[in-house]
Write a protein that holds these residues in place. Structure first.
Motif, PDB file in Angstrom:
ATOM      1  N   PRO A   1      -8.784  -0.572  -8.323  1.00  9.84           N
ATOM      2  CA  PRO A   1      -9.156   0.614  -9.088  1.00  9.84           C
ATOM      3  C   PRO A   1      -9.118   0.347 -10.590  1.00  9.84           C
ATOM      4  CG  PRO A   1      -7.428   1.098  -7.474  1.00  9.84           C
ATOM      5  CD  PRO A   1      -7.601  -0.372  -7.508  1.00  9.84           C
ATOM      6  N   GLY A   2      -9.864   1.140 -11.311  1.00  8.37           N
ATOM      7  CA  GLY A   2      -9.802   1.070 -12.753  1.00  8.37           C
ATOM      8  C   GLY A   2      -8.530   1.713 -13.271  1.00  8.37           C
ATOM      9  N   ARG A   3      -8.251   1.518 -14.530  1.00 12.61           N
ATOM     10  CA  ARG A   3      -7.044   2.100 -15.118  1.00 12.61           C
ATOM     11  C   ARG A   3      -7.094   3.611 -15.007  1.00 12.61           C
ATOM     12  NH1 ARG A   3      -4.024  -1.397 -18.088  1.00 12.61           N
ATOM     13  NH2 ARG A   3      -3.095   0.257 -19.341  1.00 12.61           N
ATOM     14  N   GLY A   4      -5.938   4.171 -14.636  1.00 11.48           N
ATOM     15  CA  GLY A   4      -5.875   5.617 -14.487  1.00 11.48           C
ATOM     16  C   GLY A   4      -6.363   6.103 -13.141  1.00 11.48           C
ATOM     17  N   GLU A   5      -6.707   5.173 -12.218  1.00  9.62           N
ATOM     18  CA  GLU A   5      -7.188   5.565 -10.896  1.00  9.62           C
ATOM     19  C   GLU A   5      -6.352   4.889  -9.814  1.00  9.62           C
ATOM     20  OE1 GLU A   5     -11.309   4.557 -10.768  1.00  9.62           O
ATOM     21  OE2 GLU A   5     -11.915   6.432 -11.710  1.00  9.62           O
ATOM     22  N   ALA A   6      -5.071   5.115  -9.826  1.00 10.55           N
ATOM     23  CA  ALA A   6      -4.198   4.535  -8.814  1.00 10.55           C
ATOM     24  C   ALA A   6      -4.584   5.063  -7.438  1.00 10.55           C
ATOM     25  CB  ALA A   6      -2.749   4.871  -9.122  1.00 10.55           C
ATOM     26  N   THR A   7      -4.478   4.188  -6.428  1.00  8.63           N
ATOM     27  CA  THR A   7      -4.843   4.565  -5.061  1.00  8.63           C
ATOM     28  C   THR A   7      -3.765   4.125  -4.081  1.00  8.63           C
ATOM     29  OG1 THR A   7      -6.024   2.499  -4.590  1.00  8.63           O
ATOM     30  CG2 THR A   7      -7.306   4.313  -5.565  1.00  8.63           C
ATOM     31  N   VAL A   8      -3.777   4.750  -2.904  1.00  5.66           N
ATOM     32  CA  VAL A   8      -2.959   4.342  -1.767  1.00  5.66           C
ATOM     33  C   VAL A   8      -3.902   4.112  -0.595  1.00  5.66           C
ATOM     34  CG1 VAL A   8      -1.095   4.948  -0.189  1.00  5.66           C
ATOM     35  CG2 VAL A   8      -0.994   5.710  -2.577  1.00  5.66           C
ATOM     36  N   THR A   9      -3.762   2.966   0.079  1.00  6.37           N
ATOM     37  CA  THR A   9      -4.561   2.653   1.264  1.00  6.37           C
ATOM     38  C   THR A   9      -3.624   2.498   2.451  1.00  6.37           C
ATOM     39  OG1 THR A   9      -6.141   1.454  -0.118  1.00  6.37           O
ATOM     40  CG2 THR A   9      -6.302   1.131   2.263  1.00  6.37           C
ATOM     41  N   PHE A  10      -3.961   3.165   3.547  1.00  4.44           N
ATOM     42  CA  PHE A  10      -3.107   3.198   4.727  1.00  4.44           C
ATOM     43  C   PHE A  10      -3.573   2.116   5.704  1.00  4.44           C
ATOM     44  CE2 PHE A  10      -3.050   7.288   2.677  1.00  4.44           C
ATOM     45  CZ  PHE A  10      -1.691   7.574   2.625  1.00  4.44           C
ATOM     46  N   LEU A  11      -2.895   0.969   5.642  1.00  2.51           N
ATOM     47  CA  LEU A  11      -3.295  -0.195   6.431  1.00  2.51           C
ATOM     48  C   LEU A  11      -2.579  -0.277   7.771  1.00  2.51           C
ATOM     49  CD1 LEU A  11      -3.319  -2.868   3.573  1.00  2.51           C
ATOM     50  CD2 LEU A  11      -5.265  -1.595   4.514  1.00  2.51           C
ATOM     51  N   GLY A  12      -1.672   0.625   8.033  1.00  6.92           N
ATOM     52  CA  GLY A  12      -0.946   0.648   9.296  1.00  6.92           C
ATOM     53  C   GLY A  12      -0.003   1.827   9.320  1.00  6.92           C
ATOM     54  N   GLY A  13       0.691   2.002  10.452  1.00  2.97           N
ATOM     55  CA  GLY A  13       1.630   3.100  10.544  1.00  2.97           C
ATOM     56  C   GLY A  13       0.974   4.465  10.600  1.00  2.97           C
ATOM     57  N   VAL A  14      -0.283   4.531  11.005  1.00  2.00           N
ATOM     58  CA  VAL A  14      -0.957   5.820  11.190  1.00  2.00           C
ATOM     59  C   VAL A  14      -1.505   5.861  12.619  1.00  2.00           C
ATOM     60  CG1 VAL A  14      -1.495   6.269   8.783  1.00  2.00           C
ATOM     61  CG2 VAL A  14      -3.053   4.884  10.109  1.00  2.00           C
ATOM     62  N   GLY A  15      -1.239   6.964  13.312  1.00  2.00           N
ATOM     63  CA  GLY A  15      -1.622   7.064  14.712  1.00  2.00           C
ATOM     64  C   GLY A  15      -0.705   6.285  15.632  1.00  2.00           C
ATOM     65  N   THR A  16       0.359   5.694  15.078  1.00  2.00           N
ATOM     66  CA  THR A  16       1.293   4.892  15.846  1.00  2.00           C
ATOM     67  C   THR A  16       2.617   4.801  15.104  1.00  2.00           C
ATOM     68  OG1 THR A  16       1.738   2.668  16.702  1.00  2.00           O
ATOM     69  CG2 THR A  16       0.346   2.810  14.772  1.00  2.00           C
ATOM     70  N   VAL A  17       3.686   4.533  15.856  1.00  2.00           N
ATOM     71  CA  VAL A  17       5.006   4.362  15.251  1.00  2.00           C
ATOM     72  C   VAL A  17       5.269   2.870  15.050  1.00  2.00           C
ATOM     73  CG1 VAL A  17       7.463   4.953  15.461  1.00  2.00           C
ATOM     74  CG2 VAL A  17       5.747   6.430  16.443  1.00  2.00           C
ATOM     75  N   THR A  18       4.282   2.128  14.642  1.00  2.00           N
ATOM     76  CA  THR A  18       4.450   0.695  14.379  1.00  2.00           C
ATOM     77  C   THR A  18       3.496   0.301  13.255  1.00  2.00           C
ATOM     78  OG1 THR A  18       2.757  -0.054  15.965  1.00  2.00           O
ATOM     79  CG2 THR A  18       4.967   0.289  16.830  1.00  2.00           C
ATOM     80  N   GLY A  19       3.694  -0.928  12.749  1.00  2.00           N
ATOM     81  CA  GLY A  19       2.739  -1.500  11.806  1.00  2.00           C
ATOM     82  C   GLY A  19       2.658  -0.827  10.457  1.00  2.00           C
ATOM     83  N   SER A  20       3.756  -0.244   9.973  1.00  3.18           N
ATOM     84  CA  SER A  20       3.693   0.455   8.686  1.00  3.18           C
ATOM     85  C   SER A  20       3.316  -0.494   7.548  1.00  3.18           C
ATOM     86  CB  SER A  20       5.046   1.111   8.378  1.00  3.18           C
ATOM     87  OG  SER A  20       5.192   2.303   9.099  1.00  3.18           O
ATOM     88  N   ARG A  21       2.237  -0.141   6.832  1.00  9.35           N
ATOM     89  CA  ARG A  21       1.760  -0.923   5.679  1.00  9.35           C
ATOM     90  C   ARG A  21       0.979   0.029   4.772  1.00  9.35           C
ATOM     91  NH1 ARG A  21      -1.348  -5.530   9.283  1.00  9.35           N
ATOM     92  NH2 ARG A  21       0.331  -5.791  10.832  1.00  9.35           N
TER      93      ARG A  21
END
Length: 466
Positions: free
Chosen positions: A5-25
């Motif tokens: 992202p550009g400056r001032g555009e912080a992001t979060v990407t959910f690479l795991g740990g969604v739809g399951t109780v494993t793989g949190s990233r």
């Protein structure tokens, strides 16, 4: 992955740990840095486990921060290292100590699984290879950096993290992430795995402060635990089994579950609620973790429950046997007298517990106690759902033993909500680390009870910060 992202555009990407109780990233990116919060292993269903073999979808990564030593939070670290990551991995001191035990044991089990698959032809891959090996664990261990509680630590350019006790296992933390953006500092709270306010071994989770966004777990987001009922259920299961001449086998993770079980059994034996029988702890990793807890008690760690420290808990419920060798473990497969056998892994995905289950499941005098959450696609979950037979080591084993569930360790829905409501309303709440029904239920409770905006993100979804 798309450019940073550009400056001032912080992001979060959910690479795991969604739809399951494993793989949190969860990948936090700014115009200056990329930090992976959690680096967990996917477990359970085959389609989830296959994701562990994917290359990390990250072009550049400055640091990793993990919240606890369970593999669903740290087990992907050796794979990340194999793909070239050489930056720092931040965690609390006890998490580093316990993660070493968990990762080494994981490498050993993966090697055993690959060896058996090749020997008996249980694979379409020739040869079958382990997901990671001991050398990759060694590489990861050199990357760890200690993260003290309560003190913001710079982990990457413009990103600092402070850890706070989460009360889940020894060393567990929830995180406050500080982003130094052009418009000012922005904050994110990541719950990690929250413990229970009345955990028998640990002090309660520290309450959170203000943040613009929250990532919160939902393992038991659709349930309410009853402490007395869980202890009574365990006591009745052990007493019932011993009375009919059987033994109890408890699949348990090496870290915390074993200690909670031993502590509870010691209390039950002391009050006469269960008879004193041999209690077997089987496995070097479980015993290594038990030693970490014992040393923390001797050092009077502030993470521990004050009562536990005051009496110098030894985790010895009467006739305690600690098994290190494979030969000792094999003898425990056929107990000469009614016994309680505690062995890893907790969801019965591998390890010595499979040998105990193979010998004990066919006998209706015996009982299997599932202590803790069992993810979909694991043998523990199949047992809870009444499977008539369980496949282990290439063959089906009939299930005639009694199966009992005893929830421990994770906060329930009411406890998660109680923890959240200590902070001012954030702009957005992201509900993760839960199966779909539990996450959806907790999202709805957050909206209805707290009046906060809440969503369940999708795998791979990227959102602008807050």
């Amino acid at each position: 992955m798309s450019p940073r992202p550009g400056r001032g555009e912080a992001t979060v990407t959910f690479l795991g740990g969604v739809g399951t109780v494993t793989g949190s990233r969860f990948l936090v990116e700014t115009g200056r840095a990329a930090v992976l919060v959690e680096c967990g292993l996917f477990q359970g269903l085959r389609e989830l486990r296959r994701r562990n073999w994917d290359a990390p979808p990250v072009e550049r990564l400055d640091a990793v921060v993990i919240t606890n030593a369970h593999l669903d939070h740290c087990g992907y670290l050796p794979v990340l290292a194999r793909h070239g990551f050489s930056g720092p991995v931040y965690a609390t001191e006890h998490t580093i100590e316990l993660a070493e035990i968990a990762l080494r044991e994981g490498a050993r089990l993966l090697a055993e699984d690959a060896e058996q698959a090749n020997r008996y032809g249980w694979t379409r891959h020739h040869p079958a290879l382990p997901l990671y090996d001991e050398s990759e664990v060694e590489r990861v261990l050199r990357l760890f950096r200690a993260l003290p509680y309560g003190q913001p630590v710079p982990v990457a350019p413009g990103v600092a993290v402070s850890a706070h006790p989460a009360g889940h296992i020894l060393g567990s933390a929830w995180l406050q992430v500080y982003l130094d953006e052009p418009g000012g500092e922005r904050t994110l709270v990541v719950s990690g795995a929250l413990g229970r306010p009345r955990h028998p071994l640990l002090a309660p989770p520290e309450l959170p402060g203000a943040a613009e966004a929250v990532i919160v777990e939902s393992t038991y987001g659709d349930r309410r635990h009853e402490d007395a009922e869980a202890v009574e259920r365990l006591a009745e299961a052990v007493s019932r089994t011993v009375a009919r001449g059987g033994s109890v086998v408890i699949p348990a993770s090496a870290v915390d579950r074993t200690e909670v079980i031993l502590y509870t059994l010691r209390e039950l034996v002391g009050t006469g609620q269960v008879p004193e029988v041999p209690v077997v702890v089987d496995g070097p990793s479980m015993l290594a973790a038990l030693d970490v807890y014992r040393r923390a008690i001797a050092a009077r760690s502030a993470e521990l429950h004050p009562g536990l420290v005051a009496r110098g808990e030894s985790f010895a419920p009467g006739m305690l046997r600690e098994l290190q060798t494979v030969e000792e473990s094999m003898l425990a497969n056929a107990p000469q007298v009614p016994s309680v056998i505690v062995s890893a892994s907790g969801m019965a995905t591998g390890g010595r517990v499979l040998h105990h289950l193979r010998h004990l499941l066919p006998d209706p005098r015996n009982t299997v106690v599932i202590a803790g959450f069992a993810a979909a696609g694991t043998r523990a979950r199949d047992l809870l759902e009444g499977a008539p037979a369980i496949k282990m080591h290439g063959r089906y084993v009939p299930v005639r033993a009694e199966v009992v569930e005893v929830p421990v360790a994770h906060a329930d829905a009411e406890e998660i909500l109680g923890w959240l409501q200590a902070m001012p309303a954030p702009r957005m709440t992201y509900v993760v680390h839960g199966e779909p029904g539990a996450s959806a239920r907790l999202r709805d409770r957050i909206a209805a009870d707290l009046g906060w905006p809440a969503v369940v993100p999708r795998l791979g979804e990227r959102v602008l910060f807050a």
